[in-house]
Motif scaffolding. Sequence first.
Motif, mmCIF file in Angstrom:
data_model
loop_
_atom_site.group_PDB
_atom_site.id
_atom_site.type_symbol
_atom_site.label_atom_id
_atom_site.label_comp_id
_atom_site.label_asym_id
_atom_site.label_seq_id
_atom_site.Cartn_x
_atom_site.Cartn_y
_atom_site.Cartn_z
ATOM 1 N N ARG A 190 0.842 -1.205 0.000
ATOM 2 C CA ARG A 190 0.000 0.000 0.000
ATOM 3 C C ARG A 190 0.872 1.248 0.000
ATOM 4 O O ARG A 190 1.976 1.242 0.536
ATOM 5 C CB ARG A 190 -0.867 0.051 1.277
ATOM 6 N N LYS A 191 0.334 2.325 -0.569
ATOM 7 C CA LYS A 191 1.044 3.602 -0.490
ATOM 8 C C LYS A 191 0.812 4.204 0.890
ATOM 9 O O LYS A 191 -0.331 4.268 1.353
ATOM 10 C CB LYS A 191 0.531 4.553 -1.567
ATOM 11 N N VAL A 192 1.903 4.655 1.517
ATOM 12 C CA VAL A 192 1.763 5.295 2.834
ATOM 13 C C VAL A 192 1.641 6.808 2.647
ATOM 14 O O VAL A 192 0.771 7.443 3.229
ATOM 15 C CB VAL A 192 2.956 4.949 3.752
ATOM 16 N N LEU A 193 2.541 7.395 1.826
ATOM 17 C CA LEU A 193 2.410 8.803 1.466
ATOM 18 C C LEU A 193 3.308 9.120 0.280
ATOM 19 O O LEU A 193 4.211 8.344 -0.044
ATOM 20 C CB LEU A 193 2.714 9.749 2.637
ATOM 21 N N ASP A 194 3.050 10.237 -0.397
ATOM 22 C CA ASP A 194 3.937 10.672 -1.471
ATOM 23 C C ASP A 194 3.878 12.184 -1.601
ATOM 24 O O ASP A 194 2.959 12.824 -1.095
ATOM 25 C CB ASP A 194 3.593 9.986 -2.797
ATOM 26 N N GLY A 195 4.898 12.743 -2.272
ATOM 27 C CA GLY A 195 4.931 14.182 -2.508
ATOM 28 C C GLY A 195 6.347 14.681 -2.598
ATOM 29 O O GLY A 195 7.305 13.902 -2.519
ATOM 30 N N PRO A 196 6.503 16.019 -2.765
ATOM 31 C CA PRO A 196 7.852 16.600 -2.810
ATOM 32 C C PRO A 196 8.539 16.420 -1.451
ATOM 33 O O PRO A 196 7.899 16.631 -0.415
ATOM 34 C CB PRO A 196 7.591 18.083 -3.089
ATOM 35 N N VAL A 197 9.810 16.055 -1.489
ATOM 36 C CA VAL A 197 10.533 15.743 -0.245
ATOM 37 C C VAL A 197 10.426 16.901 0.752
ATOM 38 O O VAL A 197 10.151 16.695 1.937
ATOM 39 C CB VAL A 197 12.017 15.424 -0.545
ATOM 40 N N LYS A 198 10.607 18.128 0.251
ATOM 41 C CA LYS A 198 10.633 19.289 1.158
ATOM 42 C C LYS A 198 9.316 19.431 1.909
ATOM 43 O O LYS A 198 9.291 19.796 3.072
ATOM 44 C CB LYS A 198 10.874 20.579 0.359
ATOM 45 N N GLN A 199 8.200 19.130 1.225
ATOM 46 C CA GLN A 199 6.885 19.331 1.863
ATOM 47 C C GLN A 199 6.535 18.235 2.857
ATOM 48 O O GLN A 199 5.814 18.485 3.812
ATOM 49 C CB GLN A 199 5.802 19.380 0.789
ATOM 50 N N ILE A 200 7.001 17.029 2.594
ATOM 51 C CA ILE A 200 6.484 15.925 3.425
ATOM 52 C C ILE A 200 7.545 15.337 4.350
ATOM 53 O O ILE A 200 7.332 14.306 4.955
ATOM 54 C CB ILE A 200 5.859 14.806 2.556
ATOM 55 N N ARG A 201 8.682 16.053 4.479
ATOM 56 C CA ARG A 201 9.798 15.481 5.241
ATOM 57 C C ARG A 201 9.385 15.034 6.651
ATOM 58 O O ARG A 201 9.704 13.933 7.077
ATOM 59 C CB ARG A 201 10.947 16.492 5.307
ATOM 60 N N GLN A 202 8.623 15.865 7.351
ATOM 61 C CA GLN A 202 8.294 15.523 8.743
ATOM 62 C C GLN A 202 7.370 14.311 8.842
ATOM 63 O O GLN A 202 7.631 13.370 9.581
ATOM 64 C CB GLN A 202 7.660 16.727 9.469
ATOM 65 N N ASP A 203 6.303 14.321 8.027
ATOM 66 C CA ASP A 203 5.363 13.188 8.001
ATOM 67 C C ASP A 203 6.100 11.920 7.613
ATOM 68 O O ASP A 203 5.865 10.844 8.157
ATOM 69 C CB ASP A 203 4.306 13.406 6.913
ATOM 70 N N PHE A 204 6.983 12.111 6.669
ATOM 71 C CA PHE A 204 7.738 11.002 6.124
ATOM 72 C C PHE A 204 8.560 10.341 7.229
ATOM 73 O O PHE A 204 8.534 9.112 7.401
ATOM 74 C CB PHE A 204 8.612 11.630 5.034
ATOM 75 N N LYS A 205 9.234 11.163 8.027
ATOM 76 C CA LYS A 205 10.072 10.607 9.101
ATOM 77 C C LYS A 205 9.220 9.863 10.120
ATOM 78 O O LYS A 205 9.586 8.802 10.611
ATOM 79 C CB LYS A 205 10.874 11.718 9.776
ATOM 80 N N HIS A 206 8.063 10.434 10.404
ATOM 81 C CA HIS A 206 7.152 9.810 11.359
ATOM 82 C C HIS A 206 6.744 8.413 10.856
ATOM 83 O O HIS A 206 6.781 7.431 11.590
ATOM 84 C CB HIS A 206 5.929 10.718 11.531
ATOM 85 N N HIS A 207 6.384 8.332 9.561
ATOM 86 C CA HIS A 207 5.950 7.046 9.004
ATOM 87 C C HIS A 207 7.101 6.055 8.924
ATOM 88 O O HIS A 207 6.922 4.862 9.150
ATOM 89 C CB HIS A 207 5.324 7.245 7.617
ATOM 90 N N LEU A 208 8.281 6.548 8.591
ATOM 91 C CA LEU A 208 9.442 5.653 8.497
ATOM 92 C C LEU A 208 9.706 5.016 9.854
ATOM 93 O O LEU A 208 9.984 3.830 9.971
ATOM 94 C CB LEU A 208 10.698 6.429 8.079
ATOM 95 N N TYR A 209 9.591 5.851 10.883
ATOM 96 C CA TYR A 209 9.824 5.367 12.246
ATOM 97 C C TYR A 209 8.794 4.280 12.576
ATOM 98 O O TYR A 209 9.105 3.225 13.086
ATOM 99 C CB TYR A 209 9.722 6.556 13.217
#
Length: 233
Positions: free
Chosen positions: A209-228
């Motif tokens: 499943r897709k968790v999230l997508d977008g430009p790195v600069k915009q989603i960096r924080q959400d991205f780190k949260h999901h990676l964790y």
Amino acid sequence: MNVLELQHLKKYYATHKAVDDISFSIPKGSIFGLLGPNGAGKTTLLRMITGIFYPDAGEILFDGRPFDPRNDIQYIGYMPEERGLYKKMKVGEQVMYLAQLKGLSAQEARQKIDYWFSRFEITSWANKKIEELSKGMQQKVQFISTIMHQPKLLILDEPFSGLDPINSQLIQDEIFQLAKSGTTIIFSTHRMEQVEEICDHIVLVNKGRKVLDGPVKQIRQDFKHHLYRIGLD
Ligand code: ATP
């Protein structure tokens, strides 16, 4: 303008949902990171994008049209994780063969081989058999073979695995150069620090499943949260 649009793609292996309703778009000239843990579905997605597998459901648009692997494959360069070189062939013959498979004339291929072998400092390997090269050296040969026909879309599956820092840098510089000249690049990895360093857009997948997508600069924080959360930080 999007080079590639994936719409509700699904691919099942028997009842196992390897890719389960994934949609995202890849802007032209971007370096697009496909990130996810082992088994997330990355390779299955790439095999659909390169026409190796047909999706069980959903649609792929390439340059705004329905993707037609028989025609569009000439515009794609794919460096799979399990490298596809013929161990008994000589390096020069191998690259020439792959270039001609992608539609280059012998003369065009020879010019490109001269250019790329010199740029990657492998001219002296031309008469060595692939099996005589280290994994990292084979990787350089595979990378050259993948970009020789100047694909619009370049797909790299773990391009740095087995490479030393100098050669990783060489390929990384080339990736930036290609993106600057308009090539769109999909870079698949499970290494988060590589994505942050190289990519401008990302999609994070997990368990098909897709968790999230977008430009790195915009989603960096959400991205780190999901990676964790999925254990990839
Ligand atoms: P990796 O980084 O380990 O290659 P991935 O993100 O590329 O992982 P896939 O190889 O696409 O993931 O696999 C997605 C899921 O589908 C995994 O659970 C895998 O075990 C399963 N799978 C992959 N290929 C097959 C197959 N031929 N038959 C059955 N299941 C498969």
